[in-house]
Design a protein around this motif. Structure first.
Motif, mmCIF file in Angstrom:
data_model
loop_
_atom_site.group_PDB
_atom_site.id
_atom_site.type_symbol
_atom_site.label_atom_id
_atom_site.label_comp_id
_atom_site.label_asym_id
_atom_site.label_seq_id
_atom_site.Cartn_x
_atom_site.Cartn_y
_atom_site.Cartn_z
ATOM 1 N N GLY A 11 20.673 40.467 63.742
ATOM 2 C CA GLY A 11 21.532 39.297 63.535
ATOM 3 C C GLY A 11 21.877 38.599 64.843
ATOM 4 O O GLY A 11 22.023 37.370 64.879
ATOM 5 N N TYR A 12 21.999 39.369 65.924
ATOM 6 C CA TYR A 12 22.255 38.767 67.234
ATOM 7 C C TYR A 12 21.076 37.906 67.688
ATOM 8 O O TYR A 12 21.256 36.853 68.291
ATOM 9 C CB TYR A 12 22.548 39.846 68.285
ATOM 10 C CG TYR A 12 23.844 40.569 68.056
ATOM 11 C CD1 TYR A 12 25.066 39.920 68.225
ATOM 12 C CD2 TYR A 12 23.854 41.906 67.660
ATOM 13 C CE1 TYR A 12 26.266 40.577 68.010
ATOM 14 C CE2 TYR A 12 25.045 42.574 67.440
ATOM 15 C CZ TYR A 12 26.248 41.905 67.613
ATOM 16 O OH TYR A 12 27.427 42.559 67.396
ATOM 17 N N VAL A 13 19.887 38.373 67.397
ATOM 18 C CA VAL A 13 18.686 37.609 67.732
ATOM 19 C C VAL A 13 18.680 36.299 66.950
ATOM 20 O O VAL A 13 18.426 35.222 67.506
ATOM 21 C CB VAL A 13 17.419 38.434 67.425
ATOM 22 C CG1 VAL A 13 16.162 37.605 67.620
ATOM 23 C CG2 VAL A 13 17.392 39.694 68.280
ATOM 24 N N LEU A 14 18.981 36.385 65.663
ATOM 25 C CA LEU A 14 19.008 35.174 64.834
ATOM 26 C C LEU A 14 20.121 34.222 65.272
ATOM 27 O O LEU A 14 19.936 32.999 65.262
ATOM 28 C CB LEU A 14 19.159 35.555 63.361
ATOM 29 C CG LEU A 14 17.999 36.373 62.780
ATOM 30 C CD1 LEU A 14 18.289 36.748 61.331
ATOM 31 C CD2 LEU A 14 16.691 35.623 62.902
ATOM 32 N N ALA A 15 21.256 34.776 65.690
ATOM 33 C CA ALA A 15 22.349 33.925 66.188
ATOM 34 C C ALA A 15 21.931 33.231 67.483
ATOM 35 O O ALA A 15 22.246 32.050 67.698
ATOM 36 C CB ALA A 15 23.602 34.766 66.418
ATOM 37 N N THR A 16 21.196 33.938 68.340
ATOM 38 C CA THR A 16 20.703 33.335 69.578
ATOM 39 C C THR A 16 19.707 32.227 69.257
ATOM 40 O O THR A 16 19.730 31.155 69.871
ATOM 41 C CB THR A 16 20.068 34.401 70.487
ATOM 42 O OG1 THR A 16 21.024 35.446 70.719
ATOM 43 C CG2 THR A 16 19.644 33.818 71.817
ATOM 44 N N ALA A 17 18.830 32.463 68.288
ATOM 45 C CA ALA A 17 17.866 31.435 67.874
ATOM 46 C C ALA A 17 18.595 30.217 67.296
ATOM 47 O O ALA A 17 18.217 29.071 67.565
ATOM 48 C CB ALA A 17 16.889 32.008 66.853
ATOM 49 N N ALA A 18 19.647 30.454 66.524
ATOM 50 C CA ALA A 18 20.420 29.348 65.964
ATOM 51 C C ALA A 18 21.134 28.566 67.069
ATOM 52 O O ALA A 18 21.189 27.329 67.029
ATOM 53 C CB ALA A 18 21.432 29.875 64.944
ATOM 54 N N ALA A 19 21.665 29.271 68.065
ATOM 55 C CA ALA A 19 22.299 28.592 69.206
ATOM 56 C C ALA A 19 21.274 27.740 69.946
ATOM 57 O O ALA A 19 21.591 26.643 70.415
ATOM 58 C CB ALA A 19 22.935 29.619 70.142
ATOM 59 N N SER A 20 20.047 28.227 70.017
ATOM 60 C CA SER A 20 18.973 27.463 70.661
ATOM 61 C C SER A 20 18.709 26.163 69.924
ATOM 62 O O SER A 20 18.526 25.110 70.534
ATOM 63 C CB SER A 20 17.682 28.291 70.691
ATOM 64 O OG SER A 20 17.888 29.515 71.325
ATOM 65 N N ALA A 21 18.688 26.241 68.604
ATOM 66 C CA ALA A 21 18.475 25.042 67.791
ATOM 67 C C ALA A 21 19.630 24.056 67.977
ATOM 68 O O ALA A 21 19.410 22.841 68.076
ATOM 69 C CB ALA A 21 18.321 25.421 66.323
ATOM 70 N N LEU A 22 20.841 24.565 68.051
ATOM 71 C CA LEU A 22 22.003 23.709 68.280
ATOM 72 C C LEU A 22 21.915 23.034 69.647
ATOM 73 O O LEU A 22 22.203 21.836 69.788
ATOM 74 C CB LEU A 22 23.290 24.522 68.162
ATOM 75 C CG LEU A 22 24.593 23.770 68.379
ATOM 76 C CD1 LEU A 22 24.771 22.668 67.340
ATOM 77 C CD2 LEU A 22 25.769 24.736 68.333
#
Length: 146
Positions: A11-22
């Motif tokens: 989930g931390y990886v996915l949160a980092t990927a989502a922050a990247s998109a933001l």
């Protein structure tokens, strides 16, 4: 044959990927802001060089457009490495992703001064990318050869 187990920490990886998109989305909005201020109409991707050399607003627009484009060019590689390395090393991959993002933010803010040479201050993003590359290699080695 090795299996893939996705842990809760992924989930931390996915949160980092989502922050990247933001982050990329924010850069896109910035380009629009600079485009409007410089008066560069669509469909032109950049202000003409002669105009940008005379008009600081057009120069800043070109810098904003270029830094956004540069980020768009590197993010597919970064996201691929992040998502693969996160399978085996979710927390370390997330940390490396954060280093990459912080470096890209410093890189971008340096570029947006209107003096592109200041972008090099964010060059430490390469450390995050290199860490992700190493973890990706280890993850793939285990999945394919173990």
């Amino acid at each position: 044959m090795a299996g893939i187990l996705i842990t809760k920490e992924y989930g931390y990886v996915l949160a980092t990927a989502a922050a990247s998109a933001l982050y990329l989305t924010c850069l896109g909005f910035q380009v629009g802001k600079y485009r409007k201020a410089a008066g560069v109409p669509y469909p032109y991707a950049y202000a003409e060089r002669a105009d940008a050399e005379k008009d600081p607003k057009k120069n800043l627009f070109n810098c904003a457009q270029r830094v956004h484009q540069n980020n768009l060019e590197i993010f597919p590689v970064y996201n691929t490495l992040l998502l693969i390395s996160g399978i085996k090393y979710p927390l370390y991959a997330s940390y490396a992703g954060i280093v990459f993002l912080l470096g890209r933010a410093v890189y971008s803010s340096g570029y947006l001064t209107g003096q592109p040479s200041k972008r090099t201050r964010g060059g430490f993003y390469g450390l995050g990318l290199l860490a992700l590359l190493g973890m990706t290699g280890s993850t793939l080695y285990e999945l394919v050869l173990q």
